[in-house]
Design an enzyme around this catalytic site. Structure first.
Site, PDB file in Angstrom:
ATOM      1  N   VAL A   1      68.903   8.465 139.201  1.00 45.14           N
ATOM      2  CA  VAL A   1      70.139   8.037 138.974  1.00 45.14           C
ATOM      3  C   VAL A   1      70.218   8.014 137.515  1.00 45.14           C
ATOM      4  CG1 VAL A   1      70.532   6.816 141.171  1.00 45.14           C
ATOM      5  CG2 VAL A   1      69.560   5.610 139.141  1.00 45.14           C
ATOM      6  N   LYS A   2      69.291   8.325 136.754  1.00 48.69           N
ATOM      7  CA  LYS A   2      69.372   8.145 135.048  1.00 48.69           C
ATOM      8  C   LYS A   2      69.933   9.408 134.634  1.00 48.69           C
ATOM      9  CE  LYS A   2      67.260   4.074 134.935  1.00 48.69           C
ATOM     10  NZ  LYS A   2      66.541   3.603 135.947  1.00 48.69           N
TER      11      LYS A   2
END
Length: 398
Positions: A198-199
């Site tokens: 998700v980064k």
């Protein structure tokens, strides 16, 4: 507007994998090295250049990066380190891994960043030498003013580990008007990044440490691989080309070459992703401006430049509402999977067992009761974002 019955779920974050990413991984799988090969060094050099640091060390995940930093700085049972309660628990746990004591400083309610005034109050309440260092967190991608924190740290002989897991590409503006990019090592001794899916940059799992200190860099390299070196200049003995020495107690925190290959191609699109994240944030800002019942988490003033520009990296877009649980459930019913970041670390059972308790950090606890992270990722479509905004407003109108 999308038909809800035919709409795919909208998470708070999502990786974006392209054909170029896939091909890079395939080529590495077909190469001679799956681990400890040239892609690791290539990724490290590219990332160091991206953030403006001298050195970068790629590791297995962001938690490993934090642990290595604590080890390199000599954290032990005599160390007491300050961090924020609004973070993923690894920011505090890395100190505990080394036997040190963690103390928390409350947050600035406007930004949810560690309150530097509270840090100063804490440090000045004890004799010089009581505290060893500070681990500030660029929460949600919102950069901490490290210049201000460095002044405090230097007054009291403290080191700084910048937890920049949320903020690659983010920056704050220093007192000279210069942009200081997260992880560039200008004000922090070391910085860590995470490459969780998700980064900003996804390698499945992975992390990075950046620093401008050569001695710390050498320690990181040693501790990353069991404390073992093959460097002829460092060996105490040398029996031949096969010879190696374990010179310290380290860990296997290596990252494979195929994940670094993915990181390299992801990094090549990082600026493009940042533009899109900030565009999404502006749309949310405009939609919620003046809307009763919705408060948008503020940006650190030092990360604001001319109108329309910001150094906020927007890993997360956080709002605060009175009925957070109600909104969370309502959005899930409509296939929008918002998330909460974070449960205050000091309220976790482990940290309560170390004599922390609810009520210790009221700003952090008030923030937690109201916060919700809305979908924020570069491949979020305009139509999906419009649907999220519509549903948030629909609930809050009630």
């Amino acid at each position: 507007m999308q038909n809800q019955k035919h709409m795919r779920p909208i998470p708070y974050g999502r990786q974006h994998i392209t054909e170029a990413d896939i091909q890079a991984v395939v080529e590495t799988l077909q190469s001679d090295f799956l681990t400890q090969g040239p892609k690791v060094v290539e990724f490290e050099q590219a990332f160091a250049a991206y953030v403006g640091a001298k050195y970068a060390v790629a590791v297995s995940n962001g938690t490993a990066a934090l642990h290595l930093c604590a080890m390199a700085l000599g954290v032990n049972e005599n160390s007491c380190v300050i961090t924020t309660p609004i973070t993923f628990v690894a920011s505090a746990n890395c100190v505990r891994y080394c036997g040190g004591t963690v103390e928390f400083a409350d947050i600035d309610p406007a930004t949810a960043l560690i309150d530097i005034a509270k840090v100063r109050q804490l440090v000045e309440s004890k004799p010089k030498g009581y505290y060893s260092g500070i681990i500030p967190v660029d929460f949600a991608g919102n950069p901490v003013n490290l210049e201000e924190l460095r002044t405090l740290a230097d007054e009291h002989g403290l080191w700084i580990i910048e937890d920049a897991a949320h903020s690659p590409g983010g920056f704050f503006v220093d007192s000279k008007g210069e942009r200081q990019f997260c992880g560039n090592g200008r004000y922090a001794d070391m910085a860590i990044f995470s490459f969780h899916p998700v980064k900003h940059i996804a390698t499945s799992e992975g992390g990075m440490v950046t620093t401008n200190d050569e001695e710390l860099y050498k320690k990181l390299l040693l501790y990353r691989t069991h404390g073992i070196t093959r460097d002829p200049e460092l060996l105490e003995e040398n029996h031949g080309g096969w010879y190696m020495e374990m010179q310290a107690l380290g860990y296997n925190y290596r990252i494979p070459d195929m994940l670094c290959a993915l990181g390299i191609t992801q990094l090549s699109r990082a600026d493009e992703g940042m533009v899109r994240r900030r565009q999404i944030a502006r749309i949310y800002d405009e939609a919620f401006a003046g809307f009763e019942g919705i408060e948008v988490l503020g940006t650190n003033p030092s990360a604001l430049t001319e109108p329309g520009e910001t150094g906020h990296a927007y890993h997360l877009y956080v709002i605060k509402v009175a009925d957070r649980k109600g909104l969370y459930d309502f959005l899930r019913e409509h296939q929008i999977f918002a998330q909460v970041h974070y449960i205050p670390a000091h309220t976790m059972p482990y940290y309560r067992s170390l004599e922390y308790k609810k009520g210790d950090f009221p700003q952090a606890e008030r923030y937690y009761e109201a916060c919700l992270s809305l979908p924020m990722f570069p491949s979020l479509t305009d139509e999906e974002q419009a649907y999220v905004i519509e549903k948030v407003k629909e609930f809050c109108k009630k």
